[in-house]
Design a protein around this motif. Structure first.
Motif, PDB file in Angstrom:
ATOM      1  N   PHE A  19       0.889  -1.208  -0.007  1.00 46.73           N
ATOM      2  CA  PHE A  19      -0.018  -0.215  -0.005  1.00 46.73           C
ATOM      3  C   PHE A  19       0.974   1.567   0.088  1.00 46.73           C
ATOM      4  CE2 PHE A  19      -2.799  -3.153   1.827  1.00 46.73           C
ATOM      5  CZ  PHE A  19      -4.105  -2.893   0.829  1.00 46.73           C
ATOM      6  N   PHE A  20       1.890   1.243   0.362  1.00 45.38           N
ATOM      7  CA  PHE A  20       2.918   2.489   0.693  1.00 45.38           C
ATOM      8  C   PHE A  20       4.274   2.442   0.016  1.00 45.38           C
ATOM      9  CE2 PHE A  20      -0.073   2.024   4.452  1.00 45.38           C
ATOM     10  CZ  PHE A  20      -0.961   2.899   4.156  1.00 45.38           C
ATOM     11  N   VAL A  21       4.392   1.452  -0.990  1.00 44.96           N
ATOM     12  CA  VAL A  21       5.761   0.772  -1.463  1.00 44.96           C
ATOM     13  C   VAL A  21       6.943   1.442  -0.624  1.00 44.96           C
ATOM     14  CG1 VAL A  21       4.869   1.377  -3.851  1.00 44.96           C
ATOM     15  CG2 VAL A  21       5.591   3.285  -2.650  1.00 44.96           C
ATOM     16  N   THR A  22       6.863   0.771   0.577  1.00 45.16           N
ATOM     17  CA  THR A  22       7.857   1.115   1.400  1.00 45.16           C
ATOM     18  C   THR A  22       8.412  -0.446   2.079  1.00 45.16           C
ATOM     19  OG1 THR A  22       6.943   3.190   2.399  1.00 45.16           O
ATOM     20  CG2 THR A  22       8.631   1.893   3.945  1.00 45.16           C
ATOM     21  N   THR A  23       9.786  -0.511   1.937  1.00 44.35           N
ATOM     22  CA  THR A  23      10.511  -1.695   2.388  1.00 44.35           C
ATOM     23  C   THR A  23      11.210  -1.605   3.494  1.00 44.35           C
ATOM     24  OG1 THR A  23      10.981  -2.228  -0.100  1.00 44.35           O
ATOM     25  CG2 THR A  23      12.301  -3.552   1.616  1.00 44.35           C
ATOM     26  N   ILE A  24      11.052  -2.467   4.359  1.00 43.84           N
ATOM     27  CA  ILE A  24      11.799  -2.437   5.672  1.00 43.84           C
ATOM     28  C   ILE A  24      13.082  -3.258   5.478  1.00 43.84           C
ATOM     29  CG2 ILE A  24      11.430  -2.954   8.234  1.00 43.84           C
ATOM     30  CD1 ILE A  24       9.606  -0.962   6.927  1.00 43.84           C
ATOM     31  N   LYS A  75       2.939  15.375  -2.075  1.00 46.82           N
ATOM     32  CA  LYS A  75       1.995  14.527  -2.249  1.00 46.82           C
ATOM     33  C   LYS A  75       2.442  12.943  -2.158  1.00 46.82           C
ATOM     34  CE  LYS A  75      -2.484  13.064  -4.596  1.00 46.82           C
ATOM     35  NZ  LYS A  75      -3.067  13.678  -5.709  1.00 46.82           N
ATOM     36  N   ARG A  76       3.343  12.669  -2.963  1.00 46.41           N
ATOM     37  CA  ARG A  76       4.061  11.412  -3.057  1.00 46.41           C
ATOM     38  C   ARG A  76       4.877  11.129  -1.723  1.00 46.41           C
ATOM     39  NH1 ARG A  76       0.941  11.554  -6.634  1.00 46.41           N
ATOM     40  NH2 ARG A  76       1.454  11.510  -9.024  1.00 46.41           N
ATOM     41  N   TYR A  77       5.474  12.260  -1.237  1.00 45.17           N
ATOM     42  CA  TYR A  77       6.337  11.937   0.136  1.00 45.17           C
ATOM     43  C   TYR A  77       5.527  11.637   1.128  1.00 45.17           C
ATOM     44  CZ  TYR A  77      10.469  11.818   2.906  1.00 45.17           C
ATOM     45  OH  TYR A  77      11.309  11.522   3.788  1.00 45.17           O
ATOM     46  N   SER A  78       4.169  12.023   1.322  1.00 49.04           N
ATOM     47  CA  SER A  78       3.229  11.515   2.361  1.00 49.04           C
ATOM     48  C   SER A  78       2.897  10.098   2.268  1.00 49.04           C
ATOM     49  CB  SER A  78       1.714  12.390   2.256  1.00 49.04           C
ATOM     50  OG  SER A  78       1.042  12.033   0.993  1.00 49.04           O
ATOM     51  N   VAL A  79       3.204   9.611   1.316  1.00 46.58           N
ATOM     52  CA  VAL A  79       3.068   8.084   1.062  1.00 46.58           C
ATOM     53  C   VAL A  79       4.016   7.248   2.225  1.00 46.58           C
ATOM     54  CG1 VAL A  79       3.423   5.800  -0.052  1.00 46.58           C
ATOM     55  CG2 VAL A  79       2.180   7.994  -1.390  1.00 46.58           C
ATOM     56  N   PHE A  80       5.166   7.809   2.279  1.00 45.40           N
ATOM     57  CA  PHE A  80       6.237   7.405   3.241  1.00 45.40           C
ATOM     58  C   PHE A  80       5.636   7.998   4.668  1.00 45.40           C
ATOM     59  CE2 PHE A  80       9.690   8.248   6.171  1.00 45.40           C
ATOM     60  CZ  PHE A  80      10.170   6.886   6.320  1.00 45.40           C
TER      61      PHE A  80
END
Length: 270
Positions: A19-24, A75-80
């Motif tokens: 959902f947030f294209v964020t990798t741990i 707007k894109r950075y709010s995804v992170f």
């Protein structure tokens, strides 16, 4: 990370990625993405990143569409930002937002993918008190993290810092609206209560003279809309400037430029 019962690290990683294209990133592992967030604070590196982002969006840094590069970055950075909130509110797991830990890459279409690691914490005490302290600390860190990043991008694009901030705040508020109103997300009464407590912390208007996530937003009200409540942005993100003809972006469902009937039509067509 066994401080709280019921958290699921594997599920969290999948959720953030999907959902947030964020990798741990596991501790000790090499970075996957090329840019540090702190690169945005270096004028030469920042302009190089923003110029490439503008090209991917069909815009031009320093020319027509430059402001849209800045607003769309926010707007894109709010995804992170939403990934950090989701990790804690849904799984009780704090993510690092240190400049050295947060990295990103451009996705070829003007958006970004992110990576970070789990945050190390040292707070002690009764569980509910500790959790509230962690949520409060995480919010404060995020405010400190965002301010220089958004100001730097505003300087590099000509976008309004206030508008950029409002776009981030809108997505934070909309995320909490969705989590609170969707039982498939909150799942249990206990988790719902924890989400609502975090919501009260992140949307607290304790300092009205500073930028907060708590700015007043109007809610879409239409007798034929029975879906998840929708908050209307204060400002247009200018995404409609991306593309042309049959590939034009158009106005977002939360855009203040849309009239009520057009907004309803868009929502019902999804």
């Amino acid at each position: 990370m066994g401080r709280y019962p019921g958290h699921n690290h594997s599920e969290m990683s999948g959720t953030l990625q999907h959902f947030f294209v964020t990798t741990i990133r596991a501790n000790g592992h090499d970075f996957k993405y090329p840019f540090h967030v702190k690169d945005l604070l270096d004028e030469e590196k920042r302009n190089s990143i923003l110029r490439e982002q503008a090209i991917q969006q069909g815009l031009r840094l320093g020319g027509k569409g430059s402001v849209a590069v800045g607003t769309l970055f926010a707007k894109r950075y709010s995804v992170f930002v939403m990934s950090v909130i989701s990790a804690f509110s849904l799984y009780d797991i704090p993510l690092s937002i240190a400049d050295d830990d947060v990295r990103f890459e451009l996705n070829g279409a003007g958006g970004m993918r992110y990576e970070t690691r789990l945050e190390k914490i040292s707070l002690e005490g009764e569980k509910s008190v500790q959790r509230r302290s962690e949520s409060t600390l995480l919010k404060k860190k995020m405010l400190l993290h965002l301010e220089p990043v958004l100001r730097a991008v505003a300087d590099g694009t000509g976008a309004s810092y206030n508008v950029m901030w409002s776009l981030v705040a809108h997505n934070v508020q909309q995320l909490y609206v969705r989590m609170v109103n969707d039982r498939k997300i909150c799942k249990t009464d206990q988790r719902l209560a924890q989400i609502q407590e975090d919501q009260s912390i992140w949307l607290d208007e304790e300092n009205k003279n500073a930028f907060t996530f708590a700015m007043k937003l109007h809610r879409f009200d239409h007798p034929e809309w029975q879906g998840t409540p929708l908050l209307i942005r204060r400002y247009c993100c200018l995404a409609y400037q991306v593309g042309d003809g049959g590939h034009a972006h158009g106005y977002c469902n939360s855009c203040p430029k849309l009239d009520s009937e057009s907004r309803l039509r868009n929502l019902l067509q999804q």
